[in-house]
Write a protein that holds these residues in place. Sequence first.
Motif, mmCIF file in Angstrom:
data_model
loop_
_atom_site.group_PDB
_atom_site.id
_atom_site.type_symbol
_atom_site.label_atom_id
_atom_site.label_comp_id
_atom_site.label_asym_id
_atom_site.label_seq_id
_atom_site.Cartn_x
_atom_site.Cartn_y
_atom_site.Cartn_z
ATOM 1 N N THR A 145 -21.152 10.778 30.058
ATOM 2 C CA THR A 145 -20.991 10.852 31.508
ATOM 3 C C THR A 145 -21.381 12.177 32.150
ATOM 4 O O THR A 145 -21.439 12.277 33.375
ATOM 5 N N GLY A 146 -21.609 13.225 31.344
ATOM 6 C CA GLY A 146 -21.894 14.536 31.908
ATOM 7 C C GLY A 146 -20.668 15.239 32.437
ATOM 8 O O GLY A 146 -20.769 16.294 33.077
ATOM 9 N N VAL A 147 -19.490 14.690 32.165
ATOM 10 C CA VAL A 147 -18.232 15.258 32.653
ATOM 11 C C VAL A 147 -17.551 16.075 31.551
ATOM 12 O O VAL A 147 -17.389 15.589 30.425
ATOM 13 N N HIS A 148 -17.179 17.318 31.884
ATOM 14 C CA HIS A 148 -16.405 18.157 30.971
ATOM 15 C C HIS A 148 -14.920 17.869 31.207
ATOM 16 O O HIS A 148 -14.462 17.843 32.353
ATOM 17 N N CYS A 149 -14.181 17.665 30.133
ATOM 18 C CA CYS A 149 -12.746 17.394 30.269
ATOM 19 C C CYS A 149 -11.985 18.088 29.156
ATOM 20 O O CYS A 149 -12.574 18.569 28.184
ATOM 21 N N ALA A 150 -10.674 18.127 29.302
ATOM 22 C CA ALA A 150 -9.793 18.716 28.295
ATOM 23 C C ALA A 150 -8.659 17.743 28.011
ATOM 24 O O ALA A 150 -8.112 17.136 28.936
ATOM 25 N N VAL A 151 -8.325 17.599 26.738
ATOM 26 C CA VAL A 151 -7.235 16.704 26.351
ATOM 27 C C VAL A 151 -5.907 17.310 26.769
ATOM 28 O O VAL A 151 -5.629 18.483 26.510
ATOM 29 N N ARG A 152 -5.091 16.522 27.452
ATOM 30 C CA ARG A 152 -3.780 16.976 27.898
ATOM 31 C C ARG A 152 -2.638 16.290 27.149
ATOM 32 O O ARG A 152 -1.569 16.868 26.964
ATOM 33 N N GLN A 153 -2.858 15.052 26.720
ATOM 34 C CA GLN A 153 -1.766 14.319 26.067
ATOM 35 C C GLN A 153 -2.309 13.184 25.217
ATOM 36 O O GLN A 153 -3.249 12.493 25.623
ATOM 37 N N HIS A 154 -1.735 13.019 24.025
ATOM 38 C CA HIS A 154 -2.055 11.861 23.185
ATOM 39 C C HIS A 154 -1.160 10.706 23.639
ATOM 40 O O HIS A 154 0.062 10.800 23.589
ATOM 41 N N LEU A 155 -1.774 9.641 24.135
ATOM 42 C CA LEU A 155 -1.003 8.517 24.679
ATOM 43 C C LEU A 155 -0.570 7.523 23.609
ATOM 44 O O LEU A 155 0.221 6.617 23.886
ATOM 45 N N GLY A 156 -1.097 7.663 22.402
ATOM 46 C CA GLY A 156 -0.737 6.741 21.329
ATOM 47 C C GLY A 156 -1.950 6.043 20.756
ATOM 48 O O GLY A 156 -3.096 6.353 21.099
ATOM 49 N N ASN A 157 -1.709 5.098 19.880
ATOM 50 C CA ASN A 157 -2.808 4.340 19.282
ATOM 51 C C ASN A 157 -2.401 2.891 19.066
ATOM 52 O O ASN A 157 -1.220 2.554 19.096
ATOM 53 N N ARG A 158 -3.391 2.040 18.865
ATOM 54 C CA ARG A 158 -3.129 0.628 18.612
ATOM 55 C C ARG A 158 -4.402 -0.023 18.063
ATOM 56 O O ARG A 158 -5.501 0.533 18.166
ATOM 57 N N LEU A 159 -4.243 -1.198 17.517
ATOM 58 C CA LEU A 159 -5.392 -2.034 17.201
ATOM 59 C C LEU A 159 -5.736 -2.768 18.486
ATOM 60 O O LEU A 159 -4.877 -3.444 19.066
ATOM 61 N N HIS A 160 -6.974 -2.633 18.961
ATOM 62 C CA HIS A 160 -7.348 -3.248 20.227
ATOM 63 C C HIS A 160 -7.186 -4.766 20.142
ATOM 64 O O HIS A 160 -7.626 -5.390 19.163
ATOM 65 N N PRO A 161 -6.540 -5.394 21.142
ATOM 66 C CA PRO A 161 -6.268 -6.835 21.094
ATOM 67 C C PRO A 161 -7.527 -7.706 21.090
ATOM 68 O O PRO A 161 -7.465 -8.865 20.688
ATOM 69 N N VAL A 162 -8.668 -7.163 21.520
ATOM 70 C CA VAL A 162 -9.905 -7.948 21.555
ATOM 71 C C VAL A 162 -10.815 -7.623 20.380
ATOM 72 O O VAL A 162 -11.289 -8.511 19.673
ATOM 73 N N THR A 163 -11.027 -6.320 20.139
ATOM 74 C CA THR A 163 -11.978 -5.907 19.095
ATOM 75 C C THR A 163 -11.347 -5.728 17.716
ATOM 76 O O THR A 163 -12.045 -5.784 16.706
ATOM 77 N N GLY A 164 -10.029 -5.476 17.674
ATOM 78 C CA GLY A 164 -9.377 -5.234 16.399
ATOM 79 C C GLY A 164 -9.621 -3.836 15.858
ATOM 80 O O GLY A 164 -9.204 -3.507 14.748
ATOM 81 N N VAL A 165 -10.301 -2.969 16.632
ATOM 82 C CA VAL A 165 -10.592 -1.598 16.228
ATOM 83 C C VAL A 165 -9.383 -0.708 16.494
ATOM 84 O O VAL A 165 -8.670 -0.893 17.490
ATOM 85 N N LEU A 166 -9.139 0.265 15.607
ATOM 86 C CA LEU A 166 -8.033 1.193 15.806
ATOM 87 C C LEU A 166 -8.427 2.210 16.871
ATOM 88 O O LEU A 166 -9.389 2.956 16.709
ATOM 89 N N CYS A 167 -7.697 2.222 17.984
ATOM 90 C CA CYS A 167 -8.016 3.083 19.120
ATOM 91 C C CYS A 167 -6.993 4.198 19.267
ATOM 92 O O CYS A 167 -5.791 3.952 19.182
ATOM 93 N N GLU A 168 -7.490 5.424 19.479
ATOM 94 C CA GLU A 168 -6.649 6.580 19.773
ATOM 95 C C GLU A 168 -6.872 6.938 21.246
ATOM 96 O O GLU A 168 -8.011 7.199 21.657
ATOM 97 N N TYR A 169 -5.811 6.946 22.033
ATOM 98 C CA TYR A 169 -5.932 7.146 23.474
ATOM 99 C C TYR A 169 -5.462 8.541 23.882
ATOM 100 O O TYR A 169 -4.406 9.002 23.426
ATOM 101 N N PHE A 170 -6.255 9.181 24.765
ATOM 102 C CA PHE A 170 -5.917 10.520 25.218
ATOM 103 C C PHE A 170 -6.019 10.628 26.739
ATOM 104 O O PHE A 170 -6.992 10.161 27.340
ATOM 105 N N LEU A 171 -4.995 11.229 27.340
ATOM 106 C CA LEU A 171 -5.042 11.546 28.760
ATOM 107 C C LEU A 171 -5.774 12.874 28.886
ATOM 108 O O LEU A 171 -5.416 13.857 28.225
ATOM 109 N N CYS A 172 -6.829 12.895 29.710
ATOM 110 C CA CYS A 172 -7.666 14.089 29.832
ATOM 111 C C CYS A 172 -7.735 14.571 31.280
ATOM 112 O O CYS A 172 -7.672 13.775 32.214
ATOM 113 N N GLU A 173 -7.908 15.865 31.414
ATOM 114 C CA GLU A 173 -8.025 16.495 32.731
ATOM 115 C C GLU A 173 -9.488 16.813 33.014
ATOM 116 O O GLU A 173 -10.194 17.357 32.154
ATOM 117 N N TYR A 174 -9.951 16.459 34.191
ATOM 118 C CA TYR A 174 -11.319 16.777 34.603
ATOM 119 C C TYR A 174 -11.465 18.287 34.774
ATOM 120 O O TYR A 174 -10.617 18.946 35.364
#
Length: 219
Positions: A145-174
Amino acid sequence: MDVVERWSGRHACLLQSALRLGNEQFAAHLGIAVRTVATWHSDASVVPRREMQQLLDTAYEQAPATARKRFALLLAKERASANSTPPGAQALRVAIAVVIRDSDVLLVCRRDDDAAGITWQFPAGVIKPGGKAETTTVRETLDETGVHCAVRQHLGNRLHPVTGVLCEYFLCEYLAGEASNTDAVENIDVMWVPRNSVPRFIPVDTIFPPILAVLEEQT
């Protein structure tokens, strides 16, 4: 109840997803602290104490039939995914960035061979073996996207309900940068979307509950 013999953080998060509740809503539903729900998202292997096991049993037993069916499907997908990974192999992991800028959140529109498969989602990238999820989150967001961001918080992880892939979610600051489609091979478009409009672009039942909670808190 014969679906889960012993609840873990992972199972509790699956129940939360099935009930379609944010962290605060799920905590209120169980009558527990929000930080306990956050702990389940950060450590999927944690085993709640006996009293909490009983609360989760009751929450499942009193859940609407549709929610119990969703829970069973999510549980089956997780077990199938775990069984399909060969011994010694590393499951596919993806880092996902929820980038917040004032009242907006960053989304990308994926390109698909089938036009019907075009979908909006949060910037994401595959975590290479030995790589760090946080580093992948920042790097892939910039590359896509050309956007610089910084990780602020780990929101958790899960197996995606559609793809079945293990996803790690992060809240980021622009931090900086103009949003643009810098990966035309993978994406069709990139744009900032009002936080309360995200469900118009991404089906709400596929959005990770902690993300919904963050978007609600930020509006």
